[in-house]
Design an enzyme around this catalytic site. Structure first.
Site, PDB file in Angstrom:
ATOM      1  N   CYS A   2       8.603   4.826   3.884  1.00 55.13           N
ATOM      2  CA  CYS A   2       8.574   5.075   5.317  1.00 55.13           C
ATOM      3  C   CYS A   2       7.480   6.100   5.622  1.00 55.13           C
ATOM      4  O   CYS A   2       7.108   6.917   4.789  1.00 55.13           O
ATOM      5  CB  CYS A   2       9.888   5.603   5.885  1.00 55.13           C
ATOM      6  N   ARG A  27       2.914   2.534   4.209  1.00 54.34           N
ATOM      7  CA  ARG A  27       4.126   3.123   3.626  1.00 54.34           C
ATOM      8  C   ARG A  27       5.372   2.288   3.898  1.00 54.34           C
ATOM      9  O   ARG A  27       6.448   2.584   3.389  1.00 54.34           O
ATOM     10  CB  ARG A  27       4.340   4.538   4.176  1.00 54.34           C
ATOM     11  N   TRP A  75      10.331   1.307   5.616  1.00 59.32           N
ATOM     12  CA  TRP A  75      10.568   0.439   4.460  1.00 59.32           C
ATOM     13  C   TRP A  75      12.065   0.588   4.167  1.00 59.32           C
ATOM     14  O   TRP A  75      12.529   1.664   3.821  1.00 59.32           O
ATOM     15  CB  TRP A  75       9.734   0.894   3.266  1.00 59.32           C
ATOM     16  N   ASN A 101      12.074  10.181   6.580  1.00 62.19           N
ATOM     17  CA  ASN A 101      11.602   9.485   5.388  1.00 62.19           C
ATOM     18  C   ASN A 101      12.341  10.078   4.200  1.00 62.19           C
ATOM     19  O   ASN A 101      12.330  11.297   4.015  1.00 62.19           O
ATOM     20  CB  ASN A 101      10.086   9.696   5.235  1.00 62.19           C
ATOM     21  N   GLY A 102      12.986   9.211   3.405  1.00 61.32           N
ATOM     22  CA  GLY A 102      13.719   9.703   2.243  1.00 61.32           C
ATOM     23  C   GLY A 102      15.107   9.095   2.213  1.00 61.32           C
ATOM     24  O   GLY A 102      15.356   8.069   2.844  1.00 61.32           O
ATOM     25  N   GLU A 491      -2.663  -5.372 -15.485  1.00 65.90           N
ATOM     26  CA  GLU A 491      -3.051  -5.035 -14.118  1.00 65.90           C
ATOM     27  C   GLU A 491      -3.495  -6.288 -13.357  1.00 65.90           C
ATOM     28  O   GLU A 491      -3.159  -6.461 -12.180  1.00 65.90           O
ATOM     29  CB  GLU A 491      -4.167  -3.974 -14.157  1.00 65.90           C
ATOM     30  N   LYS A 495      -1.580  -7.426  -9.934  1.00 66.98           N
ATOM     31  CA  LYS A 495      -2.280  -7.614  -8.652  1.00 66.98           C
ATOM     32  C   LYS A 495      -2.076  -9.033  -8.159  1.00 66.98           C
ATOM     33  O   LYS A 495      -1.837  -9.279  -6.985  1.00 66.98           O
ATOM     34  CB  LYS A 495      -3.770  -7.337  -8.873  1.00 66.98           C
ATOM     35  N   GLU A 498       1.493  -9.648  -6.911  1.00 69.41           N
ATOM     36  CA  GLU A 498       1.778  -8.771  -5.771  1.00 69.41           C
ATOM     37  C   GLU A 498       1.230  -9.340  -4.460  1.00 69.41           C
ATOM     38  O   GLU A 498       1.904  -9.310  -3.437  1.00 69.41           O
ATOM     39  CB  GLU A 498       1.128  -7.418  -6.081  1.00 69.41           C
ATOM     40  N   HIS A 514       4.238 -15.129 -30.108  1.00 73.45           N
ATOM     41  CA  HIS A 514       5.595 -14.715 -30.489  1.00 73.45           C
ATOM     42  C   HIS A 514       6.628 -15.093 -29.437  1.00 73.45           C
ATOM     43  O   HIS A 514       7.717 -14.523 -29.402  1.00 73.45           O
ATOM     44  CB  HIS A 514       5.620 -13.206 -30.764  1.00 73.45           C
ATOM     45  N   LYS A 612       3.241   1.145  -0.096  1.00 73.36           N
ATOM     46  CA  LYS A 612       2.299   1.803  -0.996  1.00 73.36           C
ATOM     47  C   LYS A 612       2.895   3.006  -1.708  1.00 73.36           C
ATOM     48  O   LYS A 612       2.667   3.217  -2.875  1.00 73.36           O
ATOM     49  CB  LYS A 612       1.050   2.232  -0.226  1.00 73.36           C
TER      50      LYS A 612
HETATM   51  C1  F6R Z   1       0.225  -1.935  -7.260  1.00 67.57           C
HETATM   52  C2  F6R Z   1       0.525  -0.578  -6.820  1.00 67.57           C
HETATM   53  C3  F6R Z   1       1.753   0.072  -7.333  1.00 67.57           C
HETATM   54  C4  F6R Z   1       1.517   1.579  -7.556  1.00 67.57           C
HETATM   55  C5  F6R Z   1       2.817   2.268  -7.971  1.00 67.57           C
HETATM   56  C6  F6R Z   1       2.590   3.727  -8.292  1.00 67.57           C
HETATM   57  O1  F6R Z   1      -0.948  -2.415  -6.703  1.00 67.57           O
HETATM   58  O2  F6R Z   1      -0.182  -0.018  -6.045  1.00 67.57           O
HETATM   59  O3  F6R Z   1       2.182  -0.543  -8.513  1.00 67.57           O
HETATM   60  O4  F6R Z   1       0.541   1.728  -8.547  1.00 67.57           O
HETATM   61  O5  F6R Z   1       3.754   2.144  -6.948  1.00 67.57           O
HETATM   62  O6  F6R Z   1       2.063   4.419  -7.199  1.00 67.57           O
HETATM   63  P1  F6R Z   1       1.373   5.833  -7.382  1.00 67.57           P
HETATM   64  O7  F6R Z   1       0.124   5.631  -8.163  1.00 67.57           O
HETATM   65  O8  F6R Z   1       1.106   6.302  -5.990  1.00 67.57           O
HETATM   66  O9  F6R Z   1       2.331   6.694  -8.110  1.00 67.57           O
END
Ligand code: F6R
Length: 617
Positions: A2, A27, A75, A101-102, A491, A495, A498, A514, A612
């Site tokens: 949030c 967020r 969120w 937020n929280g 990664e 991506k 996601e 395996h 995010k």
């Molecule tokens: C994927 C992504 C997430 C963040 C994860 C950690 O594209 O962005 O997997 O990497 O939520 O976030 P931070 O780096 O802010 O701790």
């Protein structure tokens, strides 16, 4: 998660709040709302869905001339994303409105108590107890500020809370475990979960600490502790500019941020290699093997015997990459998924350095791991993008990746900057431990210095769009790599899933046989990452999947004939040391994910169910 925001001062509260919310939408985007004081009462407008939906309705429901307001983008944690559960939440009279937020962990007990006293609740959220508690304390005769303090004293959990209340020309706010920054302009004051929300209006910020209570008034603010004792927190100037947080002509923030990687890397590396300052926006000079982390003079890591990285998601992949860099130079290093480390921490010795890798510096799982490490007496270091973030403040030291603000939910440029920073950190640690530069460091640093330019070439010349079109619409996608190519495979798959919502998995190349090989068919495109190290073995794994009919896309250096000849498709990058090659390969995979997602018309910057900054465990 949030995002919360507040505005006090000009008559443009609604406009400024909406600007702030749009900049915080990364967020969370399940619902959005504002509460604005209109001179005779408080107008509340809130809607399920993105901020654009709120904007469609706001004109008719909120007085555009208000000068005090709060806003929220959600969120969901407690209760589904509905209009009712959207913030702000109000008390029974509508005189108190709150954004949060929280997570308020003791909300159920508080809610029962308030309901017994006759309060009626409209939502399923934990937040709604806050305005009702304030109402209850005001009914007992407390002033709005005293009622706010008393309420905050009853809350358990994590929160950043902002409140408007009838009769007060201002906003009260506080934080505990969730981020909250104050923006200071001449005649106005702002609050937000993250500074980019108000960068357009001011670059002067105060990073509030847990337990601070801030009272905003037009052109002024007061910070106190929970007991009302004054707290001095002078504003700092942030060097991010508003344009960094805007789309700048690109269709998506993600694409803009992929293209920004040369600049981000130049910022990351500036003054850290070769003892020289790169020119503005240019890569630092090559050919000198000095590594200078300004915050850490030579010898700063002298006592470090082993390194434990804790991180989530993309940052975990950067951490895993760092373990390869350190281990290949003889330093014991392991990477842990922070959500697991928090509950099953690894043993900590005298020489253990725990490094929290976190773009936002606010990820709850990572912060929890950091706290566990701190409690066990470890030396802790945050590697983060956000100055003033909780991770930076709660660690013994902080090393900043300097990538600039990242708005797209999918991390792109910050991964590259994390990896570059961690490579330099690794080299610094090796030198402090052995007194010597690591073998081959000259080539590595030259490759890092050239990385920005090489990323630019990848971005300019990439065939990712054509590859994306060829392999769109398959049931599953595999990504394989080894050594520093393994985190890139993970990664690449993260991506891809996601933002495309298609099934994708990353594997250590040697692990495929395996078990996962059972899933490989001619309908499973396999992206094989080659970095120039141990590539012969990865070539064998490629033959194994090709023998099952799978098409292989080699992501390899442009002069890697063996990989390019055997593959069905190729994505190439300029020759570089393996550590830098991993970054270049990753940029190609970022572009593939982007183009597949675009072809499928996905919400690239705001993928479903995600946000995010993940501030819940
Ligand atoms: C994927 C992504 C997430 C963040 C994860 C950690 O594209 O962005 O997997 O990497 O939520 O976030 P931070 O780096 O802010 O701790």
């Amino acid at each position: 998660m949030c995002g919360i925001t507040a505005h006090v001062g000009s008559d443009e509260a609604v406009e400024d709040l909406l600007t702030g919310l749009e900049n915080l939408e990364y967020r969370g985007y399940d619902s959005a709302g504002v509460a604005v004081k209109n001179g005779v009462g408080i107008d509340v407008c809130k809607r399920q869905g993105e901020i654009s939906k709120l904007k469609e309705r706001i004109r008719g429901e909120v007085d555009g001339g208000g000068n005090v307001g709060i806003g929220h983008t959600r969120w969901s944690t407690h209760g589904p994303p509905t209009d009712e559960n959207a913030h702000p939440h109000t008390d029974c009279t509508g005189d108190v409105a709150v954004v949060h937020n929280g997570i308020i962990e003791n909300y159920e007990g508080l809610k029962r108590e308030l309901e017994r006293d006759g309060h009626e609740f409209d939502s399923d959220t934990d937040t709604e107890v806050v305005p009702h508690l304030v109402e209850a304390y005001r009914d007992e005769g407390l002033s709005p500020e005293a009622a706010f303090r008393r309420t905050v004293g009853r809350l358990e959990g994590s929160y950043a809370v902002a409140m408007v209340v009838e009769g007060v020309d201002g906003v009260y706010a506080t934080r505990n475990g969730s981020p909250l920054v104050l923006g200071v302009a001449d005649d106005r004051r702002y609050l937000a979960s993250d500074a980019p929300a108000f960068l357009k209006f001011t670059d002067r910020v105060v990073y509030l600490e847990d337990g601070d209570v801030v009272a905003l008034e037009p052109g002024d603010h007061r910070i106190t502790d929970l007991d009302g004792n004054p707290v001095e927190r002078p504003p700092e100037t942030v060097d991010w500019v508003a344009e960094d947080a805007e789309k700048g002509g690109y269709d998506h923030y993600m694409l803009k941020e992929i293209h920004e990687q040369p600049t981000a890397l130049a910022q990351t590396l500036q003054g850290r290699i070769g003892g020289g300052q790169g020119a503005d926006g240019a890569s630092p000079p090559a050919g000198n093997d000095a590594v200078e982390l300004e915050e850490f003079p030579p010898g700063a890591f002298g006592g470090v015997e082993s390194v434990q990285f804790v991180a989530c998601g993309t940052s975990y992949h950067a951490a895993l990459y760092a373990t390869r860099v350190l281990a290949s130079r003889g330093v014991e290093a392991s990477a842990y998924r922070a959500g697991e480390y928090a509950t099953s921490p690894a043993p900590i010795g005298d020489g253990t350095l725990v490094v929290a890798v976190t773009q936002s510096g606010e990820t709850a799982d990572t912060l929890e791991s950091l706290r566990v490490a701190n409690e066990q007496g470890a030396r802790t270091l945050a590697v983060t993008n956000v100055v003033g973030s909780t991770a930076a403040r709660e660690s013994d030291d902080a090393l900043f990746i300097r990538a600039g603000p990242e708005i797209g939910v999918a991390a792109t440029k910050t991964f590259s900057s994390q990896v570059a920073t961690l490579t330099l950190l690794g080299e610094r640690i090796v030198r402090d431990l052995t007194g010597l530069a690591s073998e081959g460091v000259g080539d590595l640093l030259d490759s890092l210095a050239a990385l920005g330019g090489n990323v630019q070439r990848v971005v300019d010349e990439s065939r990712a769009q054509a590859v994306a079109e060829t392999y769109a619409d398959r049931p599953s996608y595999f990504f394989i790599g080894r050594d520093v190519g393994y985190p890139v495979a993970l990664e690449g798959a993260l991506k891809f899933k996601e933002i495309t919502y298609e099934h994708a998995e990353g594997f250590a190349a040697g692990e495929l046989k395996h078990g996962p090989l059972a899933l490989v068919t001619e309908e499973t495109p396999v992206f094989a990452v080659f970095t120039g190290r141990h590539d012969g073995k990865t070539l064998s794994n490629v033959e194994q999947v090709q023998a099952r009919g799978a098409p292989v896309i080699a992501v390899a250096s442009e002069d890697h004939d063996a990989a390019l000849d055997v593959a069905d498709e190729t994505l190439t990058y300029p020759e570089a040391a393996p550590e830098a090659a991993a970054v270049l390969a990753n940029v190609q995979l970022q572009l593939v994910s982007y183009h597949v997602a675009k072809g499928l018309d996905r919400a690239i910057d705001k993928p479903r169910n995600l946000a995010k900054s993940v501030t819940v465990e």
